[in-house]
Scaffold this motif. Sequence first.
Motif, PDB file in Angstrom:
ATOM      1  N   GLU A 307     104.318  42.428  57.367  1.00 45.30           N
ATOM      2  CA  GLU A 307     103.473  43.129  58.080  1.00 45.30           C
ATOM      3  C   GLU A 307     102.034  42.607  58.049  1.00 45.30           C
ATOM      4  OE1 GLU A 307     103.263  47.292  57.499  1.00 45.30           O
ATOM      5  OE2 GLU A 307     105.461  47.388  56.335  1.00 45.30           O
ATOM      6  N   PRO A 308     101.422  42.254  58.980  1.00 43.96           N
ATOM      7  CA  PRO A 308     100.240  41.352  59.020  1.00 43.96           C
ATOM      8  C   PRO A 308      99.093  42.254  58.413  1.00 43.96           C
ATOM      9  CG  PRO A 308     100.753  41.989  61.484  1.00 43.96           C
ATOM     10  CD  PRO A 308     102.020  42.341  60.428  1.00 43.96           C
ATOM     11  N   LYS A 309      99.234  43.527  58.722  1.00 48.29           N
ATOM     12  CA  LYS A 309      97.833  44.306  58.186  1.00 48.29           C
ATOM     13  C   LYS A 309      97.710  44.246  56.430  1.00 48.29           C
ATOM     14  CE  LYS A 309     100.692  48.701  57.935  1.00 48.29           C
ATOM     15  NZ  LYS A 309     100.991  48.746  56.763  1.00 48.29           N
ATOM     16  N   LEU A 310      98.931  43.555  55.924  1.00 46.66           N
ATOM     17  CA  LEU A 310      98.844  43.564  54.423  1.00 46.66           C
ATOM     18  C   LEU A 310      97.649  42.682  54.088  1.00 46.66           C
ATOM     19  CD1 LEU A 310     102.773  43.599  53.727  1.00 46.66           C
ATOM     20  CD2 LEU A 310     101.155  45.511  53.321  1.00 46.66           C
ATOM     21  N   LEU A 311      97.167  41.783  54.765  1.00 45.54           N
ATOM     22  CA  LEU A 311      96.309  40.640  54.492  1.00 45.54           C
ATOM     23  C   LEU A 311      95.028  41.167  54.397  1.00 45.54           C
ATOM     24  CD1 LEU A 311      98.082  37.553  56.857  1.00 45.54           C
ATOM     25  CD2 LEU A 311      98.154  38.209  54.512  1.00 45.54           C
ATOM     26  N   THR A 312      94.939  42.280  54.888  1.00 44.43           N
ATOM     27  CA  THR A 312      93.585  42.944  54.577  1.00 44.43           C
ATOM     28  C   THR A 312      93.322  43.416  53.053  1.00 44.43           C
ATOM     29  OG1 THR A 312      94.371  45.177  55.562  1.00 44.43           O
ATOM     30  CG2 THR A 312      93.288  43.743  57.204  1.00 44.43           C
ATOM     31  N   SER A 313      94.392  43.691  52.545  1.00 44.43           N
ATOM     32  CA  SER A 313      94.435  44.043  51.187  1.00 44.43           C
ATOM     33  C   SER A 313      93.517  42.965  50.240  1.00 44.43           C
ATOM     34  CB  SER A 313      95.874  44.374  50.659  1.00 44.43           C
ATOM     35  OG  SER A 313      95.841  44.621  49.367  1.00 44.43           O
TER      36      SER A 313
END
Length: 519
Positions: A307-313
């Motif tokens: 899930e690419p959105k995890l890279l905003t963590s």
Amino acid sequence: MNIRKLPIGIQSFESLRKENYLYVDKTEFIWNLVNLGKTYFLSRPRRFGKSLLISTFKAYFEGKKELFEGLKISELETEWKKYPVFHFDFNGKDYSGSSSLAAVINSHLESWEKLYGDEKKERSLEERFAYLLEKAYEKTGLGCVVLVDEYDKSLLESESEILESNRRLFKGFFGNLKKCDEFLKFTFITGVTKFSKVSIFSDLNQLQDISLYDQYSSICGITQEEMEKTFVPEIQLMAQKNDLTFEGCLEKLKEMYDGYHFSRISEGMYNPFSLIHAFASCEFECYWFSTGTPTFLVEKIKSVNFEPKLLTSDELAIDTNSISDYRSDNLDPLPLLYQTGYLTIKKYDKEYQQYYLGYPNKEVKYAFLKSLVPIFYSPADTCDALFIVNFVKDLRLAKIDEVLNRLKSLFARLPYSTKNDDSVIEQNFQNVIYIVFMLMGQFVNVEEHYSFGRADCVVQTKDYIFIFEFKRDKSAQEALNQINEKKYAESFNCDKRKLFKIGVNFSSVEKNICEWIVE
């Protein structure tokens, strides 16, 4: 202003020096490594100067003193000798066949057998190599130097059955480095990854992995100091061409190409490939991305349902052991994303021995997001660069309905699971929102959050501010109410730009956006 020779595509140290190309002096590292140890491994991302470094070692061990005049090593080295050098270059070869790797190694051995004897030419590759090391040592009276450039090229680009065959070949072949230690002066191996199951690292236990050593963090790449010392005329010209001050140009270069960290406390490093291409063209483009995202990386991300959105963590953590090693059966893609340069070290927690990772710079961030397009969109061209540009153009004209209709067209073409799996639908929904809005960040100011108390997405243009809130299987009104109740717009109260609040609802049944409200 005189235009100086930039080393674009030059990976030969000898050519670079003889033909008067600009060179950032890394020779002090060469001298230190040779005088402090014997057997090393270095991992760095592609296009980061590993081949030039290997070529510099080669020139040094071949005793080509004249090439190093004026460089730091000329002040340090007092005795130049010509050692027998065995340089393995695994770049630029096709490893799709079952015998491809063996053919490349055989080609190298045949060239050296002309110098040191081919009496063992009917034996196995590893026996021939061991014989050559011994004979070279006997003939010259000096220890052999083994330089291996991109050792893992054949491992990363092989199908599973060929991969195992290549592993076994490496196990026998480079196992000679331990058995023939008495004939060796120096060994240096580079690659993108450190395969934990390859015997280079298990059998050759004297190999020193310097990939995360602070004292060698800038052995490849370009520091801020090196850039400002070596490329002043190029920076001045680039500033002039882009209507920037010298300081403004430095800031833009840093934003685009700086930010790599290869140890716990290292300074930021510039990608040399991108930086030099930027100076050559005087344009702030994404040069590293244009070389293409490695197929093996895309396949890895696809296989683990990443899930690419995890890279905003801010909690993208990885432990000390994992960041160094790569296993093809590891479900966690973070080690590979770090080693290939898409993520870099942002900070280190000494107590828990954990690294925290993130994008190094804007160039890499957008390169990574674009590489994900073929995974999440079908066909990929539904989210190409022009598609994103049209999103931005509509927002700049405050055409919100057109923006959301474009999103609907994306959802309509997504490959959903035939099992109507809610988790798949939810993940696809979030991935579309994340990738589209993050890619728009190349052209406008985009902030996207997935934490409590922050809007899902805020987009700012010259004339407008857009606050988006997305809901799934609820209502657009509920999404809009959240914007108002949580007072997401408060921080813009003194802003003179026109502000839009947009509540959007996504239907799991329709697998698309079903309604939106604009206030």
